[in-house]
Motif scaffolding. Structure first.
Motif, short mmCIF file in Angstrom:
data_model
loop_
_atom_site.label_atom_id
_atom_site.label_comp_id
_atom_site.label_asym_id
_atom_site.label_seq_id
_atom_site.Cartn_x
_atom_site.Cartn_y
_atom_site.Cartn_z
N GLY A 93 -7.19 -11.90 3.77
CA GLY A 93 -6.13 -11.81 4.79
C GLY A 93 -4.83 -12.38 4.27
N PHE A 94 -3.74 -11.68 4.52
CA PHE A 94 -2.42 -12.20 4.10
C PHE A 94 -1.38 -11.84 5.16
CE2 PHE A 94 -0.65 -8.12 2.74
CZ PHE A 94 -1.80 -7.37 2.53
N LYS A 95 -0.37 -12.68 5.27
CA LYS A 95 0.64 -12.51 6.30
C LYS A 95 1.63 -11.41 5.92
CE LYS A 95 3.54 -15.10 9.41
NZ LYS A 95 3.90 -16.44 9.89
N LEU A 96 1.94 -10.56 6.86
CA LEU A 96 2.96 -9.54 6.65
C LEU A 96 4.32 -10.17 6.92
CD1 LEU A 96 1.24 -6.50 8.41
CD2 LEU A 96 1.58 -6.83 5.96
N SER A 113 0.78 -17.78 13.76
CA SER A 113 1.55 -16.72 14.43
C SER A 113 2.07 -15.69 13.45
CB SER A 113 2.71 -17.35 15.19
OG SER A 113 3.66 -17.85 14.29
N GLY A 114 2.28 -14.47 13.93
CA GLY A 114 2.69 -13.36 13.09
C GLY A 114 1.59 -12.32 13.01
N VAL A 115 1.74 -11.35 12.11
CA VAL A 115 0.73 -10.31 11.94
C VAL A 115 0.21 -10.36 10.50
CG1 VAL A 115 0.26 -7.84 12.02
CG2 VAL A 115 1.74 -8.87 13.74
N TYR A 116 -1.09 -10.15 10.34
CA TYR A 116 -1.75 -10.27 9.05
C TYR A 116 -2.43 -8.94 8.69
CZ TYR A 116 -0.95 -15.16 9.84
OH TYR A 116 -0.34 -16.36 10.06
#
Lengths: 68, 68, 68, 68, 68, 68, 68, 68, 68, 68, 68, 68
Positions: free
Chosen positions: J63-66, J2-5
């Motif tokens: 890809g990395f989590k914001l 969950s969250g934005v990447y």
């Protein structure tokens, strides 16, 4: 091939082969389109009935010259 | 086509044509799969022997309905 | 298939079917290439004349083994 | 995600939305597959009846871990 | 390669390289599949942990001959 | 699905979801096209306004049977 | 990189890894091609024997400068 | 749309639908990016937990105008 | 861009450049289509005569708004 | 997840293998990016010098989590 | 276009435009190839120097008829 | 090209040609990016106004070296 051409996309069907499905589609398109010059195969699929191929389906783009 | 379907990928072979290779693959799949409804052509290849086409090969996805 | 292979791209034509166009292309390539082992269909197109398919065209990659 | 995984391809259908079709397909797959971990949307299509969308169809790949 | 073949899609993982992930996946598939003949790489991905590659992941299609 | 089919490409828009944009496009196409049977999603995009999604856009191919 | 370049497509094989198969293919191509400058991976496949990877195969495009 | 634009790629997640995941991603991107104008869907995937879809994931390209 | 749009596919030709071929195609399409808003390049090809480029060909999709 | 990447695209190079080029690229990206979680291989190419592979190049999306 | 054709892949370069790079590549190919009939654009790239485009590069497939 | 590179995606616009749109995009990117080395064309589109092309749009990936 100077001039401007239009492409239309059609799907032909045949119980025999992809080649026949292609021919059917082009023949039908020719009823309303003049000056058809070439086709491009976009997709090949088909239907199965009672465990055997019952229909070959070919999706085509057909190109024809627009009159001036 | 309400319900849920499964796709399996198979490769058929024929010394005659892509259409025959397609038929062979579907017929063989039908030995173990029920309710097959359609196929999609994924790839067309073949073997060459002594400078001539010796085999047509068609990779297909076959869709069939899952029973409830 | 140990060793190194080369791919060449050719286009065959036939008034009958995609399978025939494939066979024609491979046969012609065999005049100058030895050790051909397989082909891959890259594109299928064709010509239309007087509202009917006049030619099937198949673009192929043909693979053959390079001699040491 | 160490280990080895298998992908199966399924098609879900729904009269409501692509998201619902996805949920249906995964729920059905879970009847026979354990350890499902993720899905990938491969294709979105649908049926039309009487001039309106009658069904959303989503083709998915579903990944699940193979037990040792 | 006369006969009919089936393709299954699997994902292998390795902390070392894409080649090792490929080998792992094929070895695991061999536990339940006989007559495997070839594989095709579909996708290469991996996991990152603490700023470094922690896992190579290879998605493969594996082809094997169906017995008559 | 014997016979010949034509595909047309349309783009639907909605402020709500991709599914709604799909329904809108098909409903509008139905004003001038009869016998529509299926659609295929080609592309999903959308507009952004003031930092939020303001519109979902779905490009579709719609297939319909040509009358004899 | 001013000038004109030609691309040839080759397939290398190795029992060790995709990287080794790449090196083998380029080395072999260098026997007859001068001025090779870069390669692009087109496809990765391989052979399976007795339930294990027996060969890595890499299809490459190799670019080299044409002399004036 | 004269001027020059930049695209950034983001992935949004939602437990509800692809449309919600899209909205979340765009909203979050808006915290640091001004002048966002459109998005393009690149990929749709999701997570599965206990045999049911637990998350929809949408990979987007977002375009925004670069200030002079 | 609220509303519904239609895409048509056309091919423009020019002896000068891809940009000119694009302009020609759009200009011709405008003779029969109103409300054209954008185009997308699908393919770039051309003809060769006497060892030199004799024609640039651009295949385009053109989008236009359907009136209510 | 969950969250934005966010995804960034990088190219790593190595004289040894595609796996090493991948590691190099990720390690370098980690100097300025926190929370990297996964990578996807987009393209594999390389340089040739004196008739031999002199460099493996791998284009990756990372890809990395914001952070919220 | 009855007969069999061969495709070769070349890359042209120009400091001016993609169209010029195309012309250069075809002109050079014509030094050693007879009967060239058409080209297909495969890829467009270029070099950047001192913050500006220094070269347009076009990768083409060129088709020519094989003599009997 | 040893080292690690980053790709950014930008869209350039021009009323003249695709080549000019490419130049504009690269020039603008150079205001904030150092060490740009190459670009790759991802997409070509454009706007139409009053029945004529009013703008060429080119989406590019631009690669530049990351400093150590």
């Amino acid at each position: 091939m100077s001039g401007v051409y239009k492409m239309v996309e059609i799907v032909g069907t045949s119980t025999v082969s992809f080649a026949e499905a292609t021919k059917e589609a082009v023949k039908r398109a020719g009823k309303t389109i003049r000056n058809m010059g070439w086709f491009e195969v976009v997709e090949q699929r088909g239907a199965i009935k009672d465990g055997a191929v019952s229909e070959f389906q070919v999706k085509l783009k057909v190109g024809f010259k627009l009159e001036d």
